[in-house]
Design an enzyme around this catalytic site. Sequence first.
Site, short mmCIF file in Angstrom:
data_model
loop_
_atom_site.label_atom_id
_atom_site.label_comp_id
_atom_site.label_asym_id
_atom_site.label_seq_id
_atom_site.Cartn_x
_atom_site.Cartn_y
_atom_site.Cartn_z
N LEU A 146 38.37 27.28 -33.40
CA LEU A 146 38.71 26.54 -32.19
C LEU A 146 40.23 26.51 -32.10
O LEU A 146 40.91 26.42 -33.13
CB LEU A 146 38.19 25.09 -32.23
CG LEU A 146 36.69 24.85 -32.11
CD1 LEU A 146 36.40 23.35 -32.21
CD2 LEU A 146 36.13 25.39 -30.80
N ASP A 147 40.76 26.58 -30.88
CA ASP A 147 42.21 26.45 -30.72
C ASP A 147 42.66 25.10 -31.27
O ASP A 147 41.91 24.12 -31.26
CB ASP A 147 42.60 26.53 -29.24
CG ASP A 147 42.47 27.94 -28.68
OD1 ASP A 147 42.34 28.89 -29.47
OD2 ASP A 147 42.51 28.08 -27.44
N ARG A 148 43.89 25.05 -31.68
CA ARG A 148 44.45 23.82 -32.27
C ARG A 148 44.29 22.62 -31.34
O ARG A 148 43.97 21.52 -31.78
CB ARG A 148 45.92 24.05 -32.61
CG ARG A 148 46.58 22.88 -33.30
CD ARG A 148 48.00 23.21 -33.69
NE ARG A 148 48.64 22.12 -34.39
CZ ARG A 148 49.86 22.17 -34.89
NH1 ARG A 148 50.58 23.28 -34.78
NH2 ARG A 148 50.37 21.14 -35.51
N THR A 208 42.13 22.21 -28.96
CA THR A 208 40.75 21.99 -28.51
C THR A 208 40.01 21.12 -29.51
O THR A 208 40.09 21.36 -30.72
CB THR A 208 40.01 23.34 -28.36
OG1 THR A 208 40.72 24.16 -27.44
CG2 THR A 208 38.60 23.13 -27.84
#
Length: 353
Positions: free
Chosen positions: A173-175, A177
Amino acid sequence: MAGWTKIQTNQPLTHKLAQVKHIIEGKLPQEPTQNPAAVAVRLIEVDEDSAGQRLDNFLMRHLKGVPKTHVYRIIRSGEVRVNKGRCQADTRVETGDVVRLPPVRISDKVQEKVERPAPAREFPILFEDDHLIALDKPAGVAVHGGSGVSFGVIEQLRQARPQAKFLELVHRLDRETSGILLVAKKRSALTKLQDQFRERETGKTYLALVNGAWPANKKVIDTPLHKYLQADGERRVRVTTADDPDAMRALTLVKVRSHFAPRAMQGLPAMSLLEVTIKTGRTHQIRVHLSSQGHAIAGDDKYGDFDLNKRLPKQGLKRMFLHAWRLQFNHPATQERIELHSQLPVELAGFVA
């Protein structure tokens, strides 16, 4: 001699001689000190959880901090042995194999990281058994160290659970998100779950708040994406065309959950809360796809509406409004279909209340 030193020709002879004497008697710069604890030969028996793993990946796990180039070098040179025999990087290790690791030195800088590990941290758990963990990742925390980040979820979780023999990220997951993140507790679980992600057998749905009124008839975005690096080395993604040789197909499904009228007094435009399901897992896929349609995610500092982003913190939104809300997958051991939900974090729920 380690190198040349220029002597100025317009200086007196006595000064020149002094310079020469200094060069001859001077000490060579000291080599960076090495960690003596990492120089012994090690014999490691492959356990059940590592069975079937490529040798290079197995070594990366046991040679923390050693550059990949050096790992491949010691394999090619024959210093790494499996059951006393030579091997290749793609050799698959099996339960009971004995792997010989040669003496490997690591620098003080790497040793300092080993001695100062990530702070132990547990995260809210949505589901856990002997095979996997589904945790609720908060925004602002990277899933792993790298790219300027010393540590992430996986490093902190390993420190919090020193007795765990195996903990590996199933996906990313993106940081910025938040939401559902899977961690495998067995190698067999890792491979089976990753196969599901690769074969698009999982269901991944996010909640995203975007600028503007999303049209109800816009339900599918099937636009290829292209990854590139900016001049400063920062990774970016843009939409492209099918004839782009670097195009990657990306498929996103969108469903409107609710619309919000403009809030003129707060300087906020009309906005839409979307349920976004991705059928492919491309880097920044949701962020780029929604932005390409003229409806950027609120608070997105890479692909968003930067003027709007400046106004959002004053109204209570201090992060990107993207949340991994629902995840469906088959349990790696029982094949039971599992559906997990992560409720909107307080800071997001409060903004759309």
